[in-house]
Write a protein that holds these residues in place. Structure first.
Motif, PDB file in Angstrom:
ATOM      1  N   UNK A 112      31.872 -51.215 -17.588  1.00  0.00           N
ATOM      2  CA  UNK A 112      32.535 -50.221 -18.429  1.00  0.00           C
ATOM      3  C   UNK A 112      32.726 -48.924 -17.667  1.00  0.00           C
ATOM      4  N   UNK A 113      33.674 -48.152 -18.158  1.00  0.00           N
ATOM      5  CA  UNK A 113      33.797 -46.798 -17.636  1.00  0.00           C
ATOM      6  C   UNK A 113      32.700 -45.942 -18.231  1.00  0.00           C
ATOM      7  N   UNK A 114      32.283 -44.910 -17.539  1.00  0.00           N
ATOM      8  CA  UNK A 114      31.181 -44.099 -18.032  1.00  0.00           C
ATOM      9  C   UNK A 114      31.341 -42.679 -17.502  1.00  0.00           C
ATOM     10  N   UNK A 115      30.738 -41.746 -18.229  1.00  0.00           N
ATOM     11  CA  UNK A 115      30.763 -40.345 -17.799  1.00  0.00           C
ATOM     12  C   UNK A 115      29.662 -40.131 -16.774  1.00  0.00           C
ATOM     13  N   UNK A 116      30.022 -39.678 -15.580  1.00  0.00           N
ATOM     14  CA  UNK A 116      29.014 -39.329 -14.569  1.00  0.00           C
ATOM     15  C   UNK A 116      28.663 -37.868 -14.764  1.00  0.00           C
ATOM     16  N   UNK A 117      27.366 -37.625 -14.968  1.00  0.00           N
ATOM     17  CA  UNK A 117      26.917 -36.286 -15.353  1.00  0.00           C
ATOM     18  C   UNK A 117      27.290 -35.242 -14.315  1.00  0.00           C
ATOM     19  N   UNK A 118      27.083 -35.584 -13.037  1.00  0.00           N
ATOM     20  CA  UNK A 118      27.323 -34.578 -12.003  1.00  0.00           C
ATOM     21  C   UNK A 118      28.803 -34.227 -11.921  1.00  0.00           C
TER      22      UNK A 118
END
Lengths: 224, 137
Positions: free
Chosen positions: A30-36
């Protein structure tokens, strides 16, 4: 970038990633939000937002208001303005507005337009039912400044004095504040206006630019 | 999302939606869209009054409308998400000046958080650990 044409929710045709949707292959990726990565934008954005708010609170930055819909009260201990116009008009509420009551959705209003206005101890409150949204500004040495201030009021009170007033013009021929009303409507205009202990009940306010030194926005039990 | 989860049809729909969601910055786009909508809802001045004011009044409507469009475009054209999210954050911050203090701050916050989420989103990531465990069990 291998992007398919715009997908819609109904048919579910998504741009396929290589391994997506393979039931036997275990997990789909899945696509995901990378925090950095998100922080790269979030940190400068927070800084800019904080800067905007500080600039506004100090009165360095003008803020534009365009609210209305519900009646709200505006008070000021003193209003000084140049370029004043006033004429009658009719405001329409939204279709089937709950505020319409037996008015048929129309409100008779007086439109006041002021080219440049200075207000002392400005206070604005909206009754939200049970609580009021209260905005005060200009209580310190810096006063509130507004350009192209237009208010649609149902009530206006105060002690007023005008310079070079013309009463009975046709609303479409007004010149002092750069706003014209409908043809065949009574109107008045003046070069300068001064109103002490101003109190307005407004149905719609649109203003050009507001400078609000000492801005305070809060909820309060009491209105202005 | 339709709630009735008893028939196979609605299960398929749910799965399709999950897959659709997995391939785009869903929350980012949604929050940005909602932020734009919220700011538009706080503006109820009639168009006639806005036209009196001219450009400055128009900007109050223009920025949140473009915010809303950017949010929708992030959802339906995720390949261009970087551009849309950059535009989205600038517009969100701009509404503080043009549109009722950013829809009394709420819309500004939604738009800024949404833009950041969309900006930080990357496709094709390894599944979360929580998900892994569940699949193995």
């Amino acid at each position: 970038m291998a992007s398919s044409p715009d997908a819609t929710a109904s048919n579910g045709s998504t741009p396929e990633t290589p391994e997506s949707g393979s039931a036997a292959g275990g997990q789909d990726r899945r696509g995901r939000v990378r925090l950095r990565r998100a922080a790269v934008m979030a940190i400068p954005a927070t800084a800019v937002a904080a800067g905007l708010m500080i600039a506004t609170a100090q009165g360095a930055l003008g803020v534009q208001f365009a609210i209305s819909g519900m009646p709200f009260t505006v008070t000021a201990t003193e209003l000084n303005g140049t370029g004043f116009e006033q004429f009658g008009g009719l405001d329409n509420m939204a279709e089937d507005s709950p505020n319409a009551g037996d008015t048929g959705g129309q409100v008779l209003i007086v439109t006041s337009a002021i080219k440049n206005a200075t207000l002392d101890h400005l206070c604005q409150s909206v009754d939200l039912g049970g609580t009021n949204l209260l905005i005060t500004a200009g209580s310190g040495s810096d006063k509130v400044q507004a350009t192209d201030l237009t208010t649609d009021s149902t009530e206006l009170s105060g002690n007023a004095s005008f310079n070079n007033i013309e009463i009975g013009n046709d609303a479409s021929t007004l010149t002092k504040a750069g706003v014209q009303g409908p043809k065949g409507v009574f109107s008045q205009q003046a070069d300068t206006v001064r109103i002490a202990n101003l109190r307005q009940t407004n149905y719609a306010t649109t203003a050009g630019v507001f400078k609000l030194p000492g801005l305070k926005l809060r909820f309060s039990d009491q209105g202005c | 999302m339709s709630a009735g989860a008893r028939t196979d049809d609605s299960r398929d729909l749910r799965d399709a939606f999950r897959r659709w969601r997995a391939n785009r910055p869903f929350w980012g786009g949604l929050l940005l869209t909602l932020g734009g909508a919220e700011i538009l809802l706080t503006e109820k001045a009639s168009l006639k009054v806005v036209l009196h004011i001219g450009m400055q009044g128009l900007a109050g409507y223009l920025l949140p409308t473009t915010m809303l469009l950017c949010g929708l475009l992030i959802l339906f054209n995720p390949a261009q998400r970087l551009f849309y999210s950059l535009l989205g954050i600038l517009l969100s911050l701009g509404t503080w000046v043009t549109s009722n203090l950013g829809g009394f701050f709420v819309g500004l916050l939604l738009g800024a958080v949404g833009s950041c989420l969309a900006f930080g989103w990357l496709p094709d990531q390894k599944p979360r650990r929580r998900l892994l465990r569940r699949e193995h069990a």
